[in-house]
Design an enzyme around this catalytic site. Sequence first.
Site, PDB file in Angstrom:
ATOM      1  N   HIS A   1       0.908  -1.143  -0.134  1.00 58.02           N
ATOM      2  CA  HIS A   1       0.079  -0.009  -0.127  1.00 58.02           C
ATOM      3  C   HIS A   1       1.016   1.198  -0.089  1.00 58.02           C
ATOM      4  CE1 HIS A   1      -2.969  -2.880   0.971  1.00 58.02           C
ATOM      5  NE2 HIS A   1      -2.073  -3.067   2.197  1.00 58.02           N
ATOM      6  N   CYS A   2       1.856   1.399  -0.637  1.00 57.20           N
ATOM      7  CA  CYS A   2       2.876   2.300  -0.820  1.00 57.20           C
ATOM      8  C   CYS A   2       3.457   2.916   0.581  1.00 57.20           C
ATOM      9  CB  CYS A   2       2.096   3.581  -1.467  1.00 57.20           C
ATOM     10  SG  CYS A   2       1.539   3.296  -3.131  1.00 57.20           S
ATOM     11  N   ALA A   3       3.644   1.772   1.406  1.00 56.61           N
ATOM     12  CA  ALA A   3       4.219   1.917   2.893  1.00 56.61           C
ATOM     13  C   ALA A   3       5.199   0.975   3.098  1.00 56.61           C
ATOM     14  CB  ALA A   3       3.054   2.187   3.690  1.00 56.61           C
TER      15      ALA A   3
END
Length: 129
Positions: A84-86
């Site tokens: 999740h882009c994390a």
Amino acid sequence: GALALAEAIRFYSRIGFQAMMAQEAHLVQRLMRGMQTMPWVHIVGSPDPASHHGIVAFTVEGVHPHDIAEILASRGVAIRAGHHCAQPLHAHLGLGATSRASLMFYNTDAEIDRFLDALSGVRKAMGYR
């Protein structure tokens, strides 16, 4: 594009920001309350629904997030799975990936119930009792 943007602004203005935020908060609280009844489901982050703002990342003991996403999809429920882009946060938390339910003011209580029903069967679908 400009016409679509203008219509989107009118749409959001008719509903009102406060009403959208209230509905989203209600849905997140309902979702998290249901998830917390399943001891094998672990919500990532704060236990306070007010801290989630429409996004609830979670894991299910013994089940890979991509498997969770596929099982829920087979039951008509769409979620996301991965970093999740994390990715740095996932690494810091010691998580390879998570699943994520994303809510918006246009979602309904019935959709939350459908999600919870599908989620309750994930471990069984993977062969757990």
